[in-house]
Design an enzyme around this catalytic site. Structure first.
Site, PDB file in Angstrom:
ATOM      1  N   HIS A   1      -7.841  -5.430  -0.344  1.00  0.00           N
ATOM      2  CA  HIS A   1      -6.583  -4.816   0.059  1.00  0.00           C
ATOM      3  C   HIS A   1      -6.103  -5.428   1.369  1.00  0.00           C
ATOM      4  O   HIS A   1      -6.878  -5.566   2.311  1.00  0.00           O
ATOM      5  CB  HIS A   1      -6.825  -3.315   0.226  1.00  0.00           C
ATOM      6  CG  HIS A   1      -5.603  -2.466   0.257  1.00  0.00           C
ATOM      7  ND1 HIS A   1      -4.754  -2.330  -0.818  1.00  0.00           N
ATOM      8  CD2 HIS A   1      -5.085  -1.676   1.233  1.00  0.00           C
ATOM      9  CE1 HIS A   1      -3.796  -1.482  -0.513  1.00  0.00           C
ATOM     10  NE2 HIS A   1      -3.958  -1.081   0.740  1.00  0.00           N
TER      11      HIS A   1
ATOM     12  N   GLU B   1      -9.070  -5.091  -4.636  1.00  0.00           N
ATOM     13  CA  GLU B   1      -8.496  -4.136  -3.683  1.00  0.00           C
ATOM     14  C   GLU B   1      -9.555  -3.285  -2.979  1.00  0.00           C
ATOM     15  O   GLU B   1      -9.558  -3.124  -1.760  1.00  0.00           O
ATOM     16  CB  GLU B   1      -7.513  -3.199  -4.402  1.00  0.00           C
ATOM     17  CG  GLU B   1      -6.317  -3.881  -5.042  1.00  0.00           C
ATOM     18  CD  GLU B   1      -5.177  -4.125  -4.070  1.00  0.00           C
ATOM     19  OE1 GLU B   1      -5.340  -3.812  -2.872  1.00  0.00           O
ATOM     20  OE2 GLU B   1      -4.136  -4.633  -4.510  1.00  0.00           O
TER      21      GLU B   1
ATOM     22  N   SER C   1       0.832  -1.194   0.000  1.00  0.00           N
ATOM     23  CA  SER C   1       0.000   0.000   0.000  1.00  0.00           C
ATOM     24  C   SER C   1       0.873   1.253   0.000  1.00  0.00           C
ATOM     25  O   SER C   1       1.668   1.445  -0.912  1.00  0.00           O
ATOM     26  CB  SER C   1      -0.957  -0.042   1.195  1.00  0.00           C
ATOM     27  OG  SER C   1      -1.986   0.915   1.053  1.00  0.00           O
TER      28      SER C   1
END
Length: 443
Positions: free
Chosen positions: A378, A306, A185
């Site tokens: 995610h 995600e 990330s």
């Protein structure tokens, strides 16, 4: 049992874990007054205790409704947070590969001491040295306000940590010429920033970018100025002297205002800023981030869904998900934003690196827990790589999954990451990235 090494500014006393690894916590790699670039640490006399985690960057609480859940042990917060953790099979002269972890958290949360991010399995299974630094976050790390803060201080902290690794890896049984930086990330986005910098050249040989939000690019002058206006208006006093609690309160208010109605615009307002040292303009960053491609092997990829971790459960979204017609529309929006923010830009970056002569591998991680509303969202790959069962026990994104399944799949995934760190190739049969070739699917 204690273990002592000489590194950085003096001697450090770490400890031996139950698995026989040597661990050193709270190791200072730099120091920095508020809104100032990092400086070398002052040497110390005697033996410094390195058995306890150091303070982490001041930050708001982790969202309890997020995909990861809340860390079991919340660390101490302090502006003096430039410290790191080292986990090594032995502090000897073996010259092992070094893996440096840059955590995520939208540039406002995260810590090397979160149980989520423990690198013990990687160190034990791969005979590598694992290093995890803390760095400044939020307004303290990324506020760009002329005359007050230059911006990009968190990025400068990461550079300082990598220089420390170059200078001290050998003391922990690592090879300073065989460093892999990996992050997820915001940590992966940071790596893409570092790859454009001449100052980072030679500090790492390989890079793994997990779920990099490269659609974010860099904040331009107008965006950075708007963030600064929102922040100073919410703070109402001089940021250079305001108490940390007030800094965080104004920071949270800025994030809420920037996110808009319903909080759907979740692009972090505190993030790397273009045309602020050490970063170039947006256009130059987009071209220069591949300038050293032949020198850095890259593994880059995303999860299959995600945006599930960001949008699922949001007010309004949850109501739409109750009805088949609107639920399909919401799913299409999530997929579209995933392509726009993560998958598409990551693939474009891989294409760019390959065109410049880089050795690049790409992937899509597609696994979902049987009872999780987040699917392959995610962060879903993290429990397969880092941490242990205790750290991930209450993670909502693993709902209904047996830890034995995570262990079995994780061993294969860790082997691929470790192989890449050691050789530059993830595993036999994993094809190199090429335009129009689909990314390698995991697990």
């Amino acid at each position: 049992m204690d273990t002592v090494v000489a590194a950085g500014g003096g001697k450090l006393r770490g400890f031996v874990t139950r698995d026989g690894l040597a661990e050193f916590r709270g190791v200072p790699f730099a120091r920095a007054p508020r809104f100032a670039p990092p400086e070398p640490v002052e040497p110390w006399t005697g033996v410094r205790d390195a058995t306890r985690h150091g303070p982490v960057s001041p930050q708001p609480p982790v969202r309890p409704d997020g995909a990861l859940g809340v860390p079991a042990d919340l660390p101490e917060q302090d502006e003096e947070c430039l410290n790191l953790t080292v986990v090594t099979p032995a502090a000897d002269d073996r010259k092992r590969p070094v893996m440096v972890w840059l955590h995520g958290g939208a540039y406002v949360t995260g810590a090397n001491s979160f149980g989520f991010y423990g690198g013990h399995r990687l160190a034990a299974e791969g005979d590598v040295v694992f290093v995890a630094p803390n760095y400044r976050l939020g307004a303290l790390g990324y506020l760009h306000l002329p005359g007050v803060s230059p911006g990009n201080l968190g990025l400068l902290d990461q550079l300082a940590a990598l220089r420390w690794v170059r200078d001290n890896a050998a003391a922990f049984g690592g090879d300073p010429d065989d460093v892999t930086v990996f992050g997820q990330s915001a940590g992966a986005h940071s790596i893409a920033c570092l790859m454009a910098l001449p100052q980072a050249r030679g500090l790492f040989r390989r890079a793994i970018l997990q779920s990099a939000p490269l659609g974010l690019r860099l904040a331009g002058a107008r965006t950075a100025a708007r963030t600064a206006r929102l922040f100073t208006a919410a703070l109402g006093t001089d940021p250079r002297t305001a108490p940390v609690a007030e800094i965080l309160r104004a920071q949270v208010a800025t994030v809420v205002r920037a996110a808009g109605p319903g909080g759907l615009y979740s692009v972090p307002p505190f993030c790397p800023v273009a045309d602020a040292p050490p970063l170039p303009s947006v256009a130059h960053w987009l071209s220069q981030r591949a300038r050293f491609a032949p020198e850095v092997d890259v593994l880059i990829g995303t999860t299959a869904a995600e945006m599930n971790s960001f949008l699922t459960g949001k007010p309004g979204i949850a109501q739409l998900d109750r009805f088949p017609v609107t639920a399909r529309a919401v799913a299409a929006v999530k997929a579209g934003v995933t392509r726009w923010m993560f998958a598409g830009p990551s693939r474009a970056f891989a294409d760019q690196l390959a065109a410049r002569g880089g050795r690049v591998y790409s992937y899509v991680f597609d696994w979902a827990a049987p009872e999780s509303v987040f699917g392959a969202g995610h962060c879903i790959e993290l429990p397969f790589l880092l941490g242990d069962e205790a750290a991930w026990r209450d993670a909502p994104m693993l709902a209904g999954a047996e830890w034995s399944t995570v262990t079995e799949t994780g061993r294969t995934l860790r082997a691929a990451w470790l192989s890449f760190a050691r050789t530059g190739t993830p595993e036999p049969g994993w094809p190199r990235h090429a335009p129009r070739r689909a990314p390698h699917r995991l697990p």
